[in-house]
Design a protein around this motif. Structure first.
Motif, PDB file in Angstrom:
ATOM      1  N   PHE A 168       0.828  -1.209   0.000  1.00  0.00           N
ATOM      2  CA  PHE A 168       0.000   0.000   0.000  1.00  0.00           C
ATOM      3  C   PHE A 168       0.860   1.256   0.000  1.00  0.00           C
ATOM      4  N   LEU A 169       1.843   1.304   0.892  1.00  0.00           N
ATOM      5  CA  LEU A 169       2.699   2.490   0.989  1.00  0.00           C
ATOM      6  C   LEU A 169       3.515   2.680  -0.278  1.00  0.00           C
ATOM      7  N   TYR A 170       3.974   1.596  -0.872  1.00  0.00           N
ATOM      8  CA  TYR A 170       4.703   1.677  -2.140  1.00  0.00           C
ATOM      9  C   TYR A 170       3.812   2.257  -3.235  1.00  0.00           C
ATOM     10  N   LEU A 171       2.588   1.734  -3.349  1.00  0.00           N
ATOM     11  CA  LEU A 171       1.689   2.163  -4.415  1.00  0.00           C
ATOM     12  C   LEU A 171       1.232   3.601  -4.232  1.00  0.00           C
ATOM     13  N   ILE A 172       1.040   4.032  -2.991  1.00  0.00           N
ATOM     14  CA  ILE A 172       0.675   5.431  -2.730  1.00  0.00           C
ATOM     15  C   ILE A 172       1.734   6.362  -3.310  1.00  0.00           C
ATOM     16  N   LYS A 173       3.002   5.951  -3.209  1.00  0.00           N
ATOM     17  CA  LYS A 173       4.093   6.789  -3.713  1.00  0.00           C
ATOM     18  C   LYS A 173       4.251   6.711  -5.223  1.00  0.00           C
ATOM     19  N   LYS A 174       3.724   5.640  -5.830  1.00  0.00           N
ATOM     20  CA  LYS A 174       3.931   5.430  -7.263  1.00  0.00           C
ATOM     21  C   LYS A 174       2.767   5.894  -8.130  1.00  0.00           C
ATOM     22  N   ILE A 175       1.541   5.683  -7.693  1.00  0.00           N
ATOM     23  CA  ILE A 175       0.385   6.025  -8.517  1.00  0.00           C
ATOM     24  C   ILE A 175       0.335   7.536  -8.723  1.00  0.00           C
ATOM     25  N   ARG A 176       0.128   7.925  -9.957  1.00  0.00           N
ATOM     26  CA  ARG A 176       0.091   9.343 -10.340  1.00  0.00           C
ATOM     27  C   ARG A 176       1.368  10.071  -9.927  1.00  0.00           C
ATOM     28  N   GLY A 177       2.488   9.363 -10.000  1.00  0.00           N
ATOM     29  CA  GLY A 177       3.770  10.000  -9.687  1.00  0.00           C
ATOM     30  C   GLY A 177       3.883  10.446  -8.252  1.00  0.00           C
ATOM     31  N   GLY A 178       3.149   9.800  -7.345  1.00  0.00           N
ATOM     32  CA  GLY A 178       3.210  10.158  -5.934  1.00  0.00           C
ATOM     33  C   GLY A 178       2.431  11.404  -5.581  1.00  0.00           C
ATOM     34  N   ARG A 179       1.548  11.827  -6.484  1.00  0.00           N
ATOM     35  CA  ARG A 179       0.794  13.062  -6.232  1.00  0.00           C
ATOM     36  C   ARG A 179      -0.551  12.812  -5.565  1.00  0.00           C
ATOM     37  N   LEU A 180      -0.739  11.657  -4.986  1.00  0.00           N
ATOM     38  CA  LEU A 180      -1.970  11.386  -4.248  1.00  0.00           C
ATOM     39  C   LEU A 180      -1.818  11.939  -2.842  1.00  0.00           C
ATOM     40  N   GLU A 181      -2.659  12.893  -2.488  1.00  0.00           N
ATOM     41  CA  GLU A 181      -2.537  13.520  -1.175  1.00  0.00           C
ATOM     42  C   GLU A 181      -3.686  13.162  -0.249  1.00  0.00           C
ATOM     43  N   THR A 182      -4.819  12.779  -0.821  1.00  0.00           N
ATOM     44  CA  THR A 182      -5.975  12.445   0.006  1.00  0.00           C
ATOM     45  C   THR A 182      -6.586  11.138  -0.493  1.00  0.00           C
ATOM     46  N   LEU A 183      -7.470  10.569   0.321  1.00  0.00           N
ATOM     47  CA  LEU A 183      -8.182   9.367  -0.113  1.00  0.00           C
ATOM     48  C   LEU A 183      -9.049   9.668  -1.324  1.00  0.00           C
ATOM     49  N   SER A 184      -9.579  10.873  -1.407  1.00  0.00           N
ATOM     50  CA  SER A 184     -10.367  11.260  -2.577  1.00  0.00           C
ATOM     51  C   SER A 184      -9.525  11.194  -3.843  1.00  0.00           C
ATOM     52  N   ASP A 185      -8.261  11.627  -3.754  1.00  0.00           N
ATOM     53  CA  ASP A 185      -7.364  11.530  -4.907  1.00  0.00           C
ATOM     54  C   ASP A 185      -7.211  10.085  -5.353  1.00  0.00           C
ATOM     55  N   LEU A 186      -7.083   9.182  -4.375  1.00  0.00           N
ATOM     56  CA  LEU A 186      -6.911   7.770  -4.694  1.00  0.00           C
ATOM     57  C   LEU A 186      -8.163   7.189  -5.337  1.00  0.00           C
ATOM     58  N   TYR A 187      -9.328   7.524  -4.795  1.00  0.00           N
ATOM     59  CA  TYR A 187     -10.575   7.047  -5.389  1.00  0.00           C
ATOM     60  C   TYR A 187     -10.741   7.584  -6.810  1.00  0.00           C
ATOM     61  N   ARG A 188     -10.387   8.865  -7.007  1.00  0.00           N
ATOM     62  CA  ARG A 188     -10.500   9.445  -8.351  1.00  0.00           C
ATOM     63  C   ARG A 188      -9.546   8.769  -9.327  1.00  0.00           C
ATOM     64  N   ALA A 189      -8.359   8.425  -8.857  1.00  0.00           N
ATOM     65  CA  ALA A 189      -7.398   7.733  -9.725  1.00  0.00           C
ATOM     66  C   ALA A 189      -8.000   6.415 -10.205  1.00  0.00           C
ATOM     67  N   GLY A 190      -8.676   5.712  -9.326  1.00  0.00           N
ATOM     68  CA  GLY A 190      -9.319   4.454  -9.711  1.00  0.00           C
ATOM     69  C   GLY A 190     -10.468   4.665 -10.670  1.00  0.00           C
ATOM     70  N   ARG A 191     -11.290   5.677 -10.439  1.00  0.00           N
ATOM     71  CA  ARG A 191     -12.438   5.932 -11.308  1.00  0.00           C
ATOM     72  C   ARG A 191     -12.006   6.388 -12.694  1.00  0.00           C
ATOM     73  N   ASN A 192     -10.905   7.136 -12.766  1.00  0.00           N
ATOM     74  CA  ASN A 192     -10.474   7.676 -14.044  1.00  0.00           C
ATOM     75  C   ASN A 192      -9.656   6.697 -14.872  1.00  0.00           C
ATOM     76  N   TRP A 193      -9.289   5.561 -14.285  1.00  0.00           N
ATOM     77  CA  TRP A 193      -8.541   4.566 -15.035  1.00  0.00           C
ATOM     78  C   TRP A 193      -9.410   4.071 -16.176  1.00  0.00           C
ATOM     79  N   ARG A 194      -8.895   4.074 -17.393  1.00  0.00           N
ATOM     80  CA  ARG A 194      -9.741   3.865 -18.559  1.00  0.00           C
ATOM     81  C   ARG A 194     -10.375   2.482 -18.624  1.00  0.00           C
ATOM     82  N   TRP A 195      -9.812   1.472 -17.919  1.00  0.00           N
ATOM     83  CA  TRP A 195     -10.412   0.141 -17.960  1.00  0.00           C
ATOM     84  C   TRP A 195     -11.224  -0.142 -16.714  1.00  0.00           C
ATOM     85  N   HIS A 196     -11.472   0.884 -15.934  1.00  0.00           N
ATOM     86  CA  HIS A 196     -12.240   0.695 -14.697  1.00  0.00           C
ATOM     87  C   HIS A 196     -13.658   0.278 -15.036  1.00  0.00           C
ATOM     88  N   SER A 197     -14.164  -0.751 -14.356  1.00  0.00           N
ATOM     89  CA  SER A 197     -15.538  -1.212 -14.629  1.00  0.00           C
ATOM     90  C   SER A 197     -16.485  -0.732 -13.551  1.00  0.00           C
TER      91      SER A 197
END
Length: 197
Positions: A168-197
């Motif tokens: 988890f800590l590794y992925l927080i630093k890697k997803i979106r170049g480590g620019r995830l600052e809040t849980l909302s950012d993380l949820y948005r990253a998942g929703r915006n992924w083009r293959w998200h179902s």
């Protein structure tokens, strides 16, 4: 971070035999704040499950039933975000038990590190030649090995929870170049992924 060991994979018929959890606070693992128990299932422990998690019938024979363990687990978790690898399976078992014992379900928000790993890999594939590689694994230990994380024994609830914390800590630093600052950012990253179902 949460992990359970089970007698099988069907929440309608199988049971929890171990629960492990470790707290992460301010993106740091709090190794002194853990929860780990063995649970005595209602029916005999299948040999097939023992081969996976190495928990034997002798080890659970004198352990408490899940109904006696859940209150302490709920106190440990509180209203925290629950993170797990394939966390939907853990939550299906926990919520089925909660519903049967207490007539309710856990309301905690959850994040799946398997899903986070898929997001990270998709970001990586968008920039490199291996985007169509089919020989990928999302097994917790394989991801830890691939990304150079500390390795813990597999299929042991507390060790898997600790492994999940590092992932988890590794992925927080890697997803979106480590620019995830809040849980909302993380949820948005998942929703915006083009293959998200």
């Amino acid at each position: 971070m949460l992990d359970t060991e089970l007698t099988g994979l069907d929440p309608r018929h199988e049971e929890i035999v171990s629960i492990g959890a470790v707290r992460v606070r301010s993106l740091r693992i709090v190794s002194r704040e853990t929860f780990h128990v063995l649970v005595r299932p209602r029916k005999d422990l299948p040999k097939e499950s023992t081969l996976i998690h190495r928990i034997t019938p002798d080890q659970v024979r004198d352990r408490p039933r899940l109904r006696h363990i859940l209150p302490d687990f709920l106190e440990f978790v509180g209203t925290s975000l629950i993170v797990g690898h394939h966390v939907g399976l853990d939550m299906a078992f926990l919520n089925r038990a909660m519903d049967g014992i207490f007539g309710g379900r856990m309301g905690n928000p959850c994040l799946d590190t398997l899903r986070m790993a898929q997001i990270h890999r998709a970001e990586h594939w968008e920039n490199y030649y291996d985007r169509y590689a089919l020989n990928v694994s999302y097994a917790l230990s394989d991801l830890a090995l691939e990304w150079g994380l500390p390795l813990f024994p597999a299929h042991e609830a507390l060790a898997d929870a600790m492994q999940t914390a590092y992932l988890f800590l590794y992925l927080i630093k890697k997803i979106r170049g480590g620019r995830l600052e809040t849980l909302s950012d993380l949820y948005r990253a998942g929703r915006n992924w083009r293959w998200h179902s």
